[in-house]
Design an enzyme around this catalytic site. Structure first.
Site, PDB file in Angstrom:
ATOM      1  NE  ARG A  87      -3.607  -2.634   1.346  1.00  0.00           N
ATOM      2  CZ  ARG A  87      -4.619  -3.083   0.641  1.00  0.00           C
ATOM      3  NH1 ARG A  87      -5.113  -2.369  -0.346  1.00  0.00           N
ATOM      4  NH2 ARG A  87      -5.162  -4.256   0.905  1.00  0.00           N
ATOM      5  CG  ASP A 165     -13.008  -8.435  -1.874  1.00  0.00           C
ATOM      6  OD1 ASP A 165     -12.736  -9.500  -1.296  1.00  0.00           O
ATOM      7  OD2 ASP A 165     -12.728  -7.321  -1.411  1.00  0.00           O
ATOM      8  CG  HIS A 297      -5.317 -12.039   5.693  1.00  0.00           C
ATOM      9  ND1 HIS A 297      -6.015 -11.415   6.707  1.00  0.00           N
ATOM     10  CD2 HIS A 297      -4.948 -11.067   4.830  1.00  0.00           C
ATOM     11  CE1 HIS A 297      -6.040 -10.117   6.473  1.00  0.00           C
ATOM     12  NE2 HIS A 297      -5.416  -9.874   5.343  1.00  0.00           N
ATOM     13  NE  ARG A 565      13.634 -37.906 -14.286  1.00  0.00           N
ATOM     14  CZ  ARG A 565      13.821 -38.744 -13.273  1.00  0.00           C
ATOM     15  NH1 ARG A 565      12.986 -38.736 -12.259  1.00  0.00           N
ATOM     16  NH2 ARG A 565      14.834 -39.568 -13.257  1.00  0.00           N
TER      17      ARG A 565
END
Length: 779
Positions: A87, A165, A297, A565
């Site tokens: 932030r 959200d 969280h 591999r």
């Protein structure tokens, strides 16, 4: 066309792109960063990482570093954001933006890709609108030369929405939302078992301060008793209503209650409704043993789901194209998803609508807030309300009898579709029957009536609880007709794969001989292969994709430890290459061999040479996917032997056939939700069709539109007569003739560093959000 083909490869020459992640992290951001870097490099541009979001942009120095092809390797399966996010207060001040502009100009960067929420994207737009003023200030103070200012005269900005959200208007799904739902559903499933053991009520609090999407979809996906979301506050007497609902559920024999609360839930007056309030209410009024779980969280964490990896990758590719095609006159845009189409929308229009929703909620105009959230949200809400709040009528007068069945191979989500079909049918006052073992059961009379609690708790269960068979109806028309009469079946909902569709076609044919078959039927596509004509997606494919993805992650980890591999993995899907292609995109495969994209021994050779080159870099492992029926001669063993021989001394090979684990597992949130909505939509259609076909006391439906496939097409759910889909089907190989996901294959190849041509004519064009809203069908 050829002009466009070659344009993409040189589009970025002489240009520089910076990519940053800002705001709260979201799973799938790394997939987007990886795609921006690799496609940027593919077009000839230089690409820079900006570490720690806008803070890194302001601080400059080591925070802005050039990215290489290999620096984004092994990023795809990691959660969070590898380049860091913060932030940032400084960027909100003009002084901070001045420093950021200086850092970009000095590096010759004029293209910025911002991955974050609406706050981050608004910040980017402000930065862009001030750009020329910032440059003249920097020039005046002597920090940059006139030549540098001219070179960087305008800034292009493209936003990708990364937010768990799903609170951004204009996009159906934001990066991270699907993974957050995965975390929530894992927890809900775990809590369900303990709640049932103790007959408890659980109140689960999920994230979403201003947006109830996670809470709403979770409650649909787990069959919750109640959901509290900020957009739709409950009525004033909700306490009464909630307690009545919980005790009704218990009286019907359920051992648990689940209540989902979004953290921003409020009542009609804007007063917060907290999980503790709800717990205290239930304990006081009903005396139930009630527990609260706040997920917190956890929802941001963990591995990104297959959907988010593909979404992030597709959006990243589109973002680079939008940046490099940008001019001083094109508005800053957001790349987003509508249905399964990538679209570009003007950034500020989206931000504005997103702000309008918040304002509407603040001013308690809740209906408007709901409308602005868009069609997908509205639909989820309507289906939730129907399933959770409407009580089935007591009398069955004037009711019709509808039977539900599963056909084909088991697919995760079939049970969710059966549950919602049965319950919506009961709510409409119908008599609902379930048929065991597909058409075979219909012929043998393995049919029973299903009440409300018959399908209780089915949403989260994998496989097919009704039992499913691949048998087609034609051989048993005689017995099937007899049972349709005996049980008075007036409509048929067939949930299944390619056999469900061909069975539907046979029923259509049989109508000429047997009047009993003249009843409406609808096919809901449910198969891991995603090969049913008439639908872009089928129920169960998302779960299979996640299973393959998880396995590939583990295999890649093993390969990374062993070094040098290459793994060859065989996926299911019949002749349909959907799983191999999409899993290839989601797991970062070097190649995916499929039937629809024919390949020769020369192609196999090119791939081996490509892997030989790859082993010289720091990324010493390879992953190759092969669809089970992509070629009858180039089998998995053949490809394994070829790779083993050609790779001698450079890499060794291993093979893995994934097999039937792809059909199992508990359904993903996408499949639960998709199946629930498809069941509801199918049942609504069925009720209408039965009423239409009701004449003189009996049902008679023989028009083509009385036998349909319900499918997801681009941006809408549509009913298409099975007879019309005949033309679009390759019956020999059991696949549709045209498949939308084939255009994603070039992305897979570019992200695996193949020098191929990218057709840019398919790219999204700028649309407008207001027009988008009105002209859409309701999914």
């Amino acid at each position: 066309m050829t002009h466009e083909h070659h344009a993409a490869k040189t589009l970025g020459i002489g240009k520089a792109i910076a990519v940053l992640t800002s705001g709260g992290d979201a799973q799938g951001m790394n997939a987007a960063v990886r795609a921006v870097v690799r496609v940027g490099i593919y077009t000839g541009a230089r690409v820079f990482f900006v570490h720690e979001g806008y803070q890194g942009l302001v601080d400059g120095g080591d925070n802005i570093r050039e990215a290489t092809w290999e620096s984004v390797s092994m990023m795809l399966q990691l959660g969070g954001t590898v380049i860091g996010s913060a932030r940032c207060k400084d960027f909100r001040e003009r002084e901070g933006r001045l420093r950021a502009a200086h850092n970009l100009v000095k590096r010759g960067i004029t293209n910025l890709c911002v991955i974050g929420g609406d706050g981050s994207l608004t910040g980017a737009d402000t930065f862009r609108s001030e750009w020329s003023d910032l440059l003249s200030d920097l020039q005046k103070s002597g920090k940059i030369t006139a030549e540098e200012a001219t070179k960087s005269s305008y800034l292009n900005i493209v936003g990708l929405v990364g937010s768990i959200d799903n609170d951004f208007c204009g996009t159906d799904m934001t990066i991270g939302t699907d993974s957050a739902l995965h975390r929530i559903i894992e927890i809900v499933d775990a809590i369900t078992t303990t709640a049932q053991s103790h007959q408890r009520t659980f109140v689960l609090e999920v994230m979403g301060r201003h947006c109830g999407y996670l809470a709403l979809v979770t409650s649909l996906s787990c069959g919750a008793d109640w959901v509290f979301i900020p957009e739709c506050p409950p009525d004033d007497d909700w306490e009464e209503h909630l307690c009545r609902r919980l005790s009704e559920t218990r009286n019907r024999g359920s051992r648990l209650n689940i209540i989902i609360v979004a953290e921003g839930a409020i009542d009609k007056n804007g007063k917060p409704i907290t999980s503790e309030d709800i717990k205290n209410l239930v304990v006081k009024r009903l005396g139930y043993d009630t527990r609260v779980t706040v997920l917190g969280h956890v929802q941001r964490g963990g591995t990104p789901s297959a959907f988010d990896r593909i979404l992030g990758s597709r959006m990243g590719v589109e973002a680079v194209m939008a940046l490099l095609e940008g001019t001083p006159d094109t508005p800053a845009c957001v790349v987003s998803l509508s249905g399964n189409q990538a679209v570009r929308l003007p950034l500020m229009e989206c931000v504005q609508v997103t702000k309008d929703v918040t304002r509407a909620m603040d001013e308690r105009r809740f209906d408007e807030a709901l409308k602005l959230r868009g069609r997908s949200f509205m639909n989820n809400w309507e289906v939730y309300k129907l399933l959770a709040h409407v009580r089935p009528p007591k009398s069955k007068s004037g009711s019709h009898t509808v039977a539900v069945m599963n056909v084909g191979a088991p697919a995760a989500g079939m049970n969710a579709a059966v549950r919602s079909t049965v319950r919506i049918g009961l709510i409409q006052g119908n008599r609902m029957l379930v048929v065991h073992d597909g058409f075979e059961g219909l012929a043998k009379g393995q049919i029973e009536e299903a009440g409300w609690s018959y399908v209780g708790g089915w949403t989260g269960q994998g496989g097919s609880k009704l039992g499913t068979k691949r048998t087609l109806p034609k051989k048993s028309f005689e017995q099937i007709s007899a049972n349709i009469t005996k049980f008075n079946i007036q409509g048929l909902v067939i949930i299944g794969g390619f056999e469900a569709y061909t069975g539907g076609l046979e029923l259509m044919e049989g109508r000429k001989q047997y009047d009993e078959l003249c009843i409406p039927f609808v096919v809901i596509p449910a198969t891991v292969s995603n090969n049913v004509p008439g639908s872009d997606f089928s129920v169960g494919a998302d779960t299979a994709l996640n299973t393959i993805c998880m396995t590939c992650d583990r295999i890649k980890q093993s390969a990374a430890g062993t070094k040098r591999r290459v793994f060859i993995i065989e996926t299911m899907g019949g002749y349909c290459g959907y799983l191999a292609t999409m899993a290839g995109l989601a797991a970062g495969a070097d190649a995916a061999y499929i039937f629809e994209d024919p390949f020769t021994i020369r192609d196999l050779q090119v791939n081996v040479e490509h892997l030989v080159q790859k082993m010289k870099t720091t990324v010493k492992r390879g992953l190759v996917l092969r669809n089970e029926k992509c070629n009858e001669n180039y089998t998995t063993d053949f490809i394994f032997n070829l790779y083993s021989e050609e790779g001698k001394g450079i890499f060794d090979s291993r093979k893995n056939v994934l097999g039937h684990m792809q059909q199992g597992g508990s359904p993903t949130p996408f499949d639960r939700n998709f199946a629930t909505k498809m069941g509801a939509k199918a049942m609504n259609w069925m009720s209408g069709k039965i009423k239409e076909s009701y004449r003189n006391g009996r049902i008679f439906a023989n028009s083509p539109d009385s036998g349909c496939v319900l499918g997801m097409r681009k941006r809408a759910l549509v009913f298409q007569p099975v007879t019309e889909l005949k033309e679009q089907t390759d019956f020999e190989h059991r696949i549709p003739k045209e498949q939308w996901w084939l255009k994603l294959r070039p992305i897979l190849k570019i992200l695996a560093k193949y020098e191929i041509d990218l057709d840019t004519s398919e790219h999204a064009h700028l649309e407008h959000i207001s027009r988008k809203r009105s002209g859409e069908a309701n999914v």
